[in-house]
Design an enzyme around this catalytic site. Structure first.
Site, PDB file in Angstrom:
ATOM      1  N   GLU A  73       3.428   8.595  -4.510  1.00  0.00           N
ATOM      2  CA  GLU A  73       4.356   8.214  -3.430  1.00  0.00           C
ATOM      3  C   GLU A  73       5.339   7.163  -3.953  1.00  0.00           C
ATOM      4  OE1 GLU A  73       2.154   7.355   0.165  1.00  0.00           O
ATOM      5  OE2 GLU A  73       1.283   9.361   0.197  1.00  0.00           O
ATOM      6  N   GLU A  76       0.888  -1.171   0.000  1.00  0.00           N
ATOM      7  CA  GLU A  76       0.000   0.000   0.000  1.00  0.00           C
ATOM      8  C   GLU A  76       0.911   1.201   0.000  1.00  0.00           C
ATOM      9  OE1 GLU A  76      -1.276   3.024   0.303  1.00  0.00           O
ATOM     10  OE2 GLU A  76      -1.748   2.848   2.427  1.00  0.00           O
TER      11      GLU A  76
HETATM   12  C1  SAM Z   1       1.567   4.325   3.200  1.00  0.00           C
HETATM   13  S1  SAM Z   1       2.523   3.421   4.321  1.00  0.00           S
HETATM   14  C2  SAM Z   1       1.536   1.994   4.508  1.00  0.00           C
HETATM   15  C3  SAM Z   1       1.890   1.214   5.725  1.00  0.00           C
HETATM   16  C4  SAM Z   1       0.991   0.015   6.005  1.00  0.00           C
HETATM   17  N1  SAM Z   1       1.070  -0.967   4.960  1.00  0.00           N
HETATM   18  C5  SAM Z   1      -0.438   0.455   6.239  1.00  0.00           C
HETATM   19  O1  SAM Z   1      -1.276   0.182   5.400  1.00  0.00           O
HETATM   20  O2  SAM Z   1      -0.688   1.050   7.285  1.00  0.00           O
HETATM   21  C6  SAM Z   1       3.819   2.878   3.283  1.00  0.00           C
HETATM   22  C7  SAM Z   1       4.905   2.154   4.049  1.00  0.00           C
HETATM   23  O3  SAM Z   1       5.824   1.654   3.101  1.00  0.00           O
HETATM   24  C8  SAM Z   1       7.144   1.871   3.569  1.00  0.00           C
HETATM   25  N2  SAM Z   1       7.959   1.932   2.353  1.00  0.00           N
HETATM   26  C9  SAM Z   1       7.877   2.831   1.354  1.00  0.00           C
HETATM   27  N3  SAM Z   1       8.748   2.541   0.392  1.00  0.00           N
HETATM   28  C10 SAM Z   1       9.411   1.432   0.793  1.00  0.00           C
HETATM   29  C11 SAM Z   1      10.455   0.687   0.240  1.00  0.00           C
HETATM   30  N4  SAM Z   1      10.997   1.027  -0.929  1.00  0.00           N
HETATM   31  N5  SAM Z   1      10.884  -0.379   0.917  1.00  0.00           N
HETATM   32  C12 SAM Z   1      10.353  -0.720   2.100  1.00  0.00           C
HETATM   33  N6  SAM Z   1       9.377  -0.027   2.704  1.00  0.00           N
HETATM   34  C13 SAM Z   1       8.915   1.028   2.042  1.00  0.00           C
HETATM   35  C14 SAM Z   1       7.063   3.161   4.328  1.00  0.00           C
HETATM   36  O4  SAM Z   1       8.101   3.304   5.262  1.00  0.00           O
HETATM   37  C15 SAM Z   1       5.694   2.993   5.001  1.00  0.00           C
HETATM   38  O5  SAM Z   1       5.838   2.317   6.209  1.00  0.00           O
END
Ligand code: SAM
Length: 650
Positions: free
Chosen positions: A433, A424
């Site tokens: 994003e 997500e």
């Molecule tokens: C919008 S949040 C969603 C978090 C969770 N899945 C939720 O629905 O509450 C996106 C998450 O993805 C992580 N994230 C973004 N890009 C990433 C990457 N390239 N590798 C690992 N984690 C990533 C961010 O740190 C964040 O915790």
């Protein structure tokens, strides 16, 4: 209503009311009013002016009022002020216009000196001299540092009778009075202390465009005359159903309500019955829903879009996401459906990438348990702080059912190929994003034969909107390029210039056409899209609203598009729309087309959007029918060229 600000109701006093202001204010408080609006000056000013200037000029000024100004030591918190209706900064006579301007300055200066918070100005009288009126008003606004100045305007031509001030136009354009206001505020550069005191007519305009349009404007006061009220069976004043709906809607903007002529029209209950009725109406607004309570305070509040890839989100931010009652249930349905499409007895390898504090991990475990499927589950997160929460949850809830990996998903090296990659990483515009870049970077971990991504695809959608409030707010920003930046915002005071939204691009996962070099230069994630919108009624385009739709799996979709969110995902609160502003608002005459062009650009290190708006007028022939020919009448700058104002780091 505990969760709404109290109604602020006052009345419009007369010259006679000025004889003893202290007593008058004390009485108004006893009567239950919150304030009184009085003329700023006492009688005889005009006579003094008369002695000073030529009789020929002054004879053009109507009979009037005042010579001495209000005492400065009255209790100003309960006082608003109205400048004299007879001043005419838009007079045809230069001398009369100049005197009017001078009086306007003096009055606003004096009101400001007294600390009066709100001044109401009579509407302009001459439509073809609106600019002259606006020029006088613009300089008068500089005479106070704090007073809010509202122009007293009727809603539309149909209301002309109840506003004796403005001469009627020959044509019956339902938005012609909004056009008057639009000219005034444009000349005054969207001044933050300039607003409208809107006169509510006995007969509301039938065309919904008119009320929608006023709803986008800074309405600081609703002026309701006693003749707008009906009498109920017992002779008490009440408002018609349509008036009730309209006033209830406008009360969301928290305006002052100013009652007018309450002692000229006798009703049962006396003059205070009008006040009591409006208080009753305010009390009967239904309490806010859970969604309204959650979003309270976010309306029209401009936020910088999150960059979860570059930044590490805070626990509070995850907590807000997790309050969404809809998003996780849709993800769980999609995961459920994807798992049930796999052979019953096989092991399914699942990875939740960007796991945050773990809500999608829980959804996956629950779906697998319900279906009785065996899964091997990985949770990957690059945010070291959120990872601590994941470790705690593993220790306390998940145990060996989940393997945690602290890594960027683009560099994760899994022990086994993955069947279902769940993420997500969606922003309000879908890809903003950098979900495409992250999932592309992770898709090498997918089983090439049967690996899938949830979401499977997402699309970006746009529509041009009119939102003077956001435009004015952005104009206060001191950042170098505030108009080259998109904002996430719960759009509230806005008007859609077209009823349509248009899709401009799409991303699909997995993207089987990617070759390793693509991951470096990212060129395959460039996009561009063009859309044309027909505009029936005249308006001003202040920017572009952006939305997204996503297919999670099969027929399970997420959508924040205004035309479909209530049908598909009512009460989903995880995403507000995104807004791409224009540096200079563009006036759009009726029957025009707005053409919007968008680019998603990248140089392999960052991603940014560029946008431009053009307006075309449809040419009609002498028979009144469209000829099919279009003439370009205006064009915006190319915004955020080269990502100079905003970009998203990869
Ligand atoms: C919008 S949040 C969603 C978090 C969770 N899945 C939720 O629905 O509450 C996106 C998450 O993805 C992580 N994230 C973004 N890009 C990433 C990457 N390239 N590798 C690992 N984690 C990533 C961010 O740190 C964040 O915790």
């Amino acid at each position: 209503m505990a969760d709404r600000p109290p109604a602020r109701i006052g009345y419009l006093g007369s010259q006679q009311d000025q004889t003893n202001i202290e007593n008058l204010l004390a009485q108004s408080v006893t009567d239950g009013y919150d304030f009184v609006v009085l003329p700023l000056s006492k009688p005889r000013l005009r006579e003094r002016i008369q002695q000073q200037i030529s009789a020929s000029a002054i004879s053009r000024l109507p009979q009037a009022s005042a010579t001495q100004l209000l005492d400065s030591d009255v209790n100003i918190t309960t006082l608003g002020a109205a400048t004299r209706a007879w001043i005419e900064p838009d007079s045809k006579d230069d001398l009369a216009a100049s005197i009017s301007k001078e009086i306007l300055h003096r009055e606003i200066e004096y009101a400001s000196y007294c600390g009066i918070p709100h001044i109401i100005l009579p509407a302009p009288k001459r439509r073809h001299r609106i600019v002259q009126y606006a020029q006088a008003l613009k300089s008068a606004l500089g005479c106070s540092t704090h007073a809010q100045v509202s122009v007293h305007l009727p809603i539309s031509e149909e209301d002309f009778q109840s506003s004796p001030t403005l001469e009627k136009t020959i044509q019956s354009d339902p938005l012609s009075l909004w056009e008057v206001w639009n000219t005034i505020r444009s000349v005054c550069d969207y001044h933050p202390r300039l607003s409208v005191a809107l006169q509510i007519p006995p007969r509301l305009p039938v065309n919904p465009v008119v009320l929608n349009r006023w709803f986008t404007e800074p309405i600081k006061a609703l002026v309701i005359s006693s003749n707008t009220f009906l009498s109920n069976a017992k002779g008490f004043p009440v408002l018609s159903k349509t008036h009730q709906l309209m006033i209830t809607r406008f009360m969301a903007l928290n305006p002052f309500v100013i009652l007018q002529d309450t002692d000229t029209l006798e009703r049962n209950g006396g003059k205070l019955s009008y006040l009591q009725y409006i208080r009753y109406l305010h009390r009967s607004i239904p309490p806010s829903t859970a969604t309204e309570r959650f979003t309270a305070g976010y309306q029209d509040f401009l936020q910088t879009p999150l960059q979860p890839l570059m930044d590490n989100l805070e626990s509070m931010t995850y907590e807000v996401f997790e309050k969404d009652p809809v998003k996780y249930s849709l993800y769980e349905k999609a995961i459920h459906k994807a798992l049930s499409a796999r052979p019953k007895n096989g092991l399914v390898i699942v990875a939740v990438v960007g796991a945050g504090r773990g809500p999608l991990v829980t959804c996956t475990l629950r779906a697998a348990r319900e279906l009785g499927r065996t899964i091997e589950l990985f949770a990957i997160e690059k945010n070291p702080n959120a990872f601590v929460t994941l470790q705690r949850r593993k220790a306390e809830e998940w145990g060996e059912r989940v393997q945690l990996v602290r890594s960027d998903i683009r560099s994760w090296d899994p022990p086994i190929l993955v069947d279902i990659l769940i993420s997500e990483l969606l922003g309000s515009f879908g890809d903003n994003e950098l979900s495409p870049e992250c999932i592309d970077g992770a898709q090498r971990v997918l089983n090439p034969d049967r690996g899938i991504s949830i979401p499977a695809s997402y699309t970006a959608h746009i529509t041009p909107i009119m939102t003077p409030k956001l435009y004015a707010n952005i104009s206060k920003y001191t950042a170098p390029s505030p108009y080259d930046t998109p904002y996430v915002v719960l759009l509230t005071a806005f008007d859609s210039l077209s009823n349509e939204t248009a899709q401009i691009w799409e991303f699909q996962h997995p993207n089987l056409s990617i070759v390793p070099e693509n991951l470096k230069d990212n060129v395959h994630n460039r996009r561009s899209g063009k859309a044309s919108f027909h505009v029936g009624d005249a308006g001003v385009v202040h920017g572009i609203a952006g939305y997204f739709e996503a297919v999670l799996y099969g027929d399970i979709e997420l959508s924040i598009r205004p035309n479909s969110i209530d049908k598909k995902n009512k009460d989903m609160i995880s995403w507000f729309p995104i807004f791409f502003p224009l540096k200079t608002p563009i006036y759009v005459p009726q029957n025009c087309d707005i053409q919007v062009m968008f680019w998603r650009e990248t140089d392999g290190r960052k991603v940014w959007y560029e946008w431009i708006v053009e307006v075309f007028m449809n040419v009609t022939g002498s028979d009144g029918f469209m000829t099919g020919r279009k003439i370009k009448i205006s064009m915006s700058d190319l915004h955020n060229a080269g990502g100079k104002g905003s970009h998203i780091g990869m």
